[in-house]
Write a protein that holds these residues in place. Structure first.
Motif, PDB file in Angstrom:
ATOM      1  N   SER A  97       0.955  -1.306  -0.294  1.00 48.10           N
ATOM      2  CA  SER A  97       0.039   0.003  -0.093  1.00 48.10           C
ATOM      3  C   SER A  97       0.718   1.427  -0.016  1.00 48.10           C
ATOM      4  CB  SER A  97      -0.842   0.111   1.370  1.00 48.10           C
ATOM      5  OG  SER A  97      -0.265  -0.197   2.244  1.00 48.10           O
ATOM      6  N   ARG A  98       2.036   1.210   0.571  1.00 53.43           N
ATOM      7  CA  ARG A  98       2.957   2.510   0.464  1.00 53.43           C
ATOM      8  C   ARG A  98       3.859   2.477  -0.774  1.00 53.43           C
ATOM      9  NH1 ARG A  98       5.959   1.321   6.201  1.00 53.43           N
ATOM     10  NH2 ARG A  98       5.939  -0.922   5.116  1.00 53.43           N
ATOM     11  N   ALA A  99       3.788   1.522  -1.623  1.00 61.35           N
ATOM     12  CA  ALA A  99       4.709   1.729  -2.764  1.00 61.35           C
ATOM     13  C   ALA A  99       4.042   2.227  -3.560  1.00 61.35           C
ATOM     14  CB  ALA A  99       4.859   0.464  -3.231  1.00 61.35           C
ATOM     15  N   ASP A 100       4.442   3.311  -4.361  1.00 61.09           N
ATOM     16  CA  ASP A 100       3.767   4.064  -5.280  1.00 61.09           C
ATOM     17  C   ASP A 100       4.388   3.422  -6.689  1.00 61.09           C
ATOM     18  OD1 ASP A 100       3.221   6.228  -7.207  1.00 61.09           O
ATOM     19  OD2 ASP A 100       3.649   7.596  -5.754  1.00 61.09           O
ATOM     20  N   PRO A 101       3.398   3.144  -7.458  1.00 64.12           N
ATOM     21  CA  PRO A 101       3.795   2.295  -8.872  1.00 64.12           C
ATOM     22  C   PRO A 101       4.318   3.409  -9.926  1.00 64.12           C
ATOM     23  CG  PRO A 101       1.315   2.776  -8.609  1.00 64.12           C
ATOM     24  CD  PRO A 101       1.950   3.172  -7.069  1.00 64.12           C
ATOM     25  N   ARG A 102       4.226   4.608  -9.412  1.00 62.78           N
ATOM     26  CA  ARG A 102       4.929   5.602 -10.679  1.00 62.78           C
ATOM     27  C   ARG A 102       6.261   6.050  -9.916  1.00 62.78           C
ATOM     28  NH1 ARG A 102       0.073   9.427  -9.116  1.00 62.78           N
ATOM     29  NH2 ARG A 102       0.737   8.641  -7.170  1.00 62.78           N
ATOM     30  N   LEU A 150      11.159   2.841 -20.503  1.00 61.95           N
ATOM     31  CA  LEU A 150       9.708   3.330 -20.317  1.00 61.95           C
ATOM     32  C   LEU A 150       8.781   2.289 -20.370  1.00 61.95           C
ATOM     33  CD1 LEU A 150       7.739   5.662 -19.816  1.00 61.95           C
ATOM     34  CD2 LEU A 150       8.155   6.225 -22.478  1.00 61.95           C
ATOM     35  N   VAL A 151       8.964   1.242 -21.356  1.00 59.33           N
ATOM     36  CA  VAL A 151       7.742   0.114 -21.460  1.00 59.33           C
ATOM     37  C   VAL A 151       7.974  -0.782 -20.174  1.00 59.33           C
ATOM     38  CG1 VAL A 151       7.330  -1.912 -22.781  1.00 59.33           C
ATOM     39  CG2 VAL A 151       8.112  -0.012 -23.925  1.00 59.33           C
ATOM     40  N   ARG A 152       8.949  -0.949 -19.840  1.00 63.21           N
ATOM     41  CA  ARG A 152       9.272  -1.738 -18.328  1.00 63.21           C
ATOM     42  C   ARG A 152       8.756  -0.904 -17.172  1.00 63.21           C
ATOM     43  NH1 ARG A 152      14.911  -2.564 -16.741  1.00 63.21           N
ATOM     44  NH2 ARG A 152      13.919  -3.269 -15.080  1.00 63.21           N
ATOM     45  N   ALA A 153       8.795   0.278 -17.166  1.00 59.85           N
ATOM     46  CA  ALA A 153       8.117   1.037 -16.149  1.00 59.85           C
ATOM     47  C   ALA A 153       6.818   1.163 -16.169  1.00 59.85           C
ATOM     48  CB  ALA A 153       8.766   2.678 -16.002  1.00 59.85           C
ATOM     49  N   VAL A 154       6.314   1.270 -17.366  1.00 55.23           N
ATOM     50  CA  VAL A 154       4.805   1.444 -17.478  1.00 55.23           C
ATOM     51  C   VAL A 154       4.102   0.173 -16.922  1.00 55.23           C
ATOM     52  CG1 VAL A 154       2.797   1.560 -19.431  1.00 55.23           C
ATOM     53  CG2 VAL A 154       4.692   3.568 -19.178  1.00 55.23           C
ATOM     54  N   ALA A 155       4.852  -0.986 -17.500  1.00 51.62           N
ATOM     55  CA  ALA A 155       4.256  -2.330 -17.380  1.00 51.62           C
ATOM     56  C   ALA A 155       4.182  -2.597 -15.799  1.00 51.62           C
ATOM     57  CB  ALA A 155       5.186  -3.598 -18.114  1.00 51.62           C
ATOM     58  N   ALA A 156       5.352  -2.231 -15.160  1.00 48.79           N
ATOM     59  CA  ALA A 156       5.574  -2.418 -13.758  1.00 48.79           C
ATOM     60  C   ALA A 156       4.339  -1.467 -12.995  1.00 48.79           C
ATOM     61  CB  ALA A 156       6.708  -1.883 -13.236  1.00 48.79           C
ATOM     62  N   ALA A 157       3.996  -0.261 -13.547  1.00 53.39           N
ATOM     63  CA  ALA A 157       3.012   0.353 -12.808  1.00 53.39           C
ATOM     64  C   ALA A 157       1.743  -0.184 -13.116  1.00 53.39           C
ATOM     65  CB  ALA A 157       2.972   1.906 -13.453  1.00 53.39           C
ATOM     66  N   GLN A 158       1.414  -0.497 -14.222  1.00 50.21           N
ATOM     67  CA  GLN A 158       0.165  -1.108 -14.539  1.00 50.21           C
ATOM     68  C   GLN A 158      -0.296  -2.349 -13.895  1.00 50.21           C
ATOM     69  OE1 GLN A 158       0.202  -1.089 -19.109  1.00 50.21           O
ATOM     70  NE2 GLN A 158      -1.495   0.029 -18.722  1.00 50.21           N
ATOM     71  N   ALA A 159       0.754  -3.237 -13.480  1.00 45.59           N
ATOM     72  CA  ALA A 159       0.845  -4.403 -12.819  1.00 45.59           C
ATOM     73  C   ALA A 159       0.320  -4.159 -11.116  1.00 45.59           C
ATOM     74  CB  ALA A 159       2.294  -5.096 -12.711  1.00 45.59           C
ATOM     75  N   ARG A 160       0.599  -2.691 -10.903  1.00 43.59           N
ATOM     76  CA  ARG A 160       0.209  -2.606  -9.555  1.00 43.59           C
ATOM     77  C   ARG A 160      -1.053  -1.476  -9.609  1.00 43.59           C
ATOM     78  NH1 ARG A 160       4.119  -2.675  -5.407  1.00 43.59           N
ATOM     79  NH2 ARG A 160       6.116  -3.463  -6.066  1.00 43.59           N
ATOM     80  N   GLY A 161      -1.591  -1.419 -10.723  1.00 45.48           N
ATOM     81  CA  GLY A 161      -2.737  -0.919 -10.647  1.00 45.48           C
ATOM     82  C   GLY A 161      -3.234   0.499 -11.274  1.00 45.48           C
ATOM     83  N   TRP A 162      -1.995   0.950 -11.633  1.00 48.23           N
ATOM     84  CA  TRP A 162      -1.962   2.341 -12.166  1.00 48.23           C
ATOM     85  C   TRP A 162      -2.515   2.385 -13.548  1.00 48.23           C
ATOM     86  CZ3 TRP A 162       1.180   5.038 -16.069  1.00 48.23           C
ATOM     87  CH2 TRP A 162       1.027   6.249 -15.855  1.00 48.23           C
ATOM     88  N   ARG A 163      -3.466   2.689 -13.943  1.00 51.88           N
ATOM     89  CA  ARG A 163      -4.055   2.962 -15.287  1.00 51.88           C
ATOM     90  C   ARG A 163      -4.095   1.454 -16.014  1.00 51.88           C
ATOM     91  NH1 ARG A 163      -1.841   8.844 -17.890  1.00 51.88           N
ATOM     92  NH2 ARG A 163      -2.634   9.990 -15.952  1.00 51.88           N
TER      93      ARG A 163
END
Length: 211
Positions: A97-102, A150-163
């Motif tokens: 919950s404390r980890a920011d996916p962005r 950027l592709v990896r970072a977006v995939a990681a953020a999406q895996a955590r629920g961001w967009r």
């Protein structure tokens, strides 16, 4: 009559590239010439042609080198693959919950902008119509290496629920266009009249797209 330095295969090319980068940033694209590089390196005017057929080939090499430097700068701020959430099972919201996916995306924004502002002439050579006309296989591979961050970072953020519901390719393209637009505005001084950004104001403004 100046004494020419001996020609050392394997060392001259790196010296010429280094000087070309300095000339590019100090005086612009028109100042880059094989003749001037030879004079600066203290070698015969024909020696650079052993590495570069003409100025176009020199610029192709500079562009490829620039994409490699950009890729390295972006990779420095990326988490190791083992820590990439996109490679793991979906994150536990309670545990993370404390980890920011962005977080990685913010780091990439700053690293990309730092590169563009530190090497504005090289950046404009790479990301321009001329740059795309110059693209070689090395340019393609190095630019893909940079974009993959950027592709990896977006995939990681999406895996955590961001967009998570947004098409990944469209999201990557949109974010790249945004950071490129900011880079162009800042290095060319194109901000609208009356708008003044100090310190990290630009970063806070640029990162609005990550909300």
């Amino acid at each position: 009559m100046p004494v020419k330095k001996p020609y050392h295969h394997g060392a001259l090319k790196e010296a010429l590239l280094s000087q070309a980068l300095q000339d590019l940033e100090a005086e612009g694209l028109e100042a880059v010439s094989l003749r001037h590089l030879a004079e600066t390196a203290g070698v015969s005017k024909t020696a650079p042609y052993r590495h570069f057929a003409d100025k176009r080939e020199l610029l192709v090499t500079l562009a490829a080198h620039g994409f490699r430097l950009l890729a390295e700068k972006l990779e420095e701020v990326m988490p190791p693959p083992s820590a990439d959430p996109a490679r793991l099972a979906p994150a536990d919201p309670a545990r993370d919950s404390r980890a920011d996916p962005r977080e990685a995306l913010r780091a990439l924004f700053r690293a990309y902008m730092d590169f563009a502002r530190e090497r504005p002439a090289l950046y404009k050579l790479m990301i321009s119509r001329l740059g795309f006309e110059l693209h070689s296989e090395a340019c393609r591979l190095n630019s893909e290496r940079a974009l993959s961050c950027l592709v990896r970072a977006v995939a990681a953020a999406q895996a955590r629920g961001w967009r998570a519901q947004v098409d990944q390719a469209a999201l990557v393209l949109s974010l790249w266009a945004s950071v490129h637009g900011w880079a162009t505005l800042l290095i060319d001084g194109l901000l609208p009249p009356g708008i003044s950004l100090e310190g990290d104001d630009w970063l806070r403004a640029a990162q609005v797209v990550l909300e």
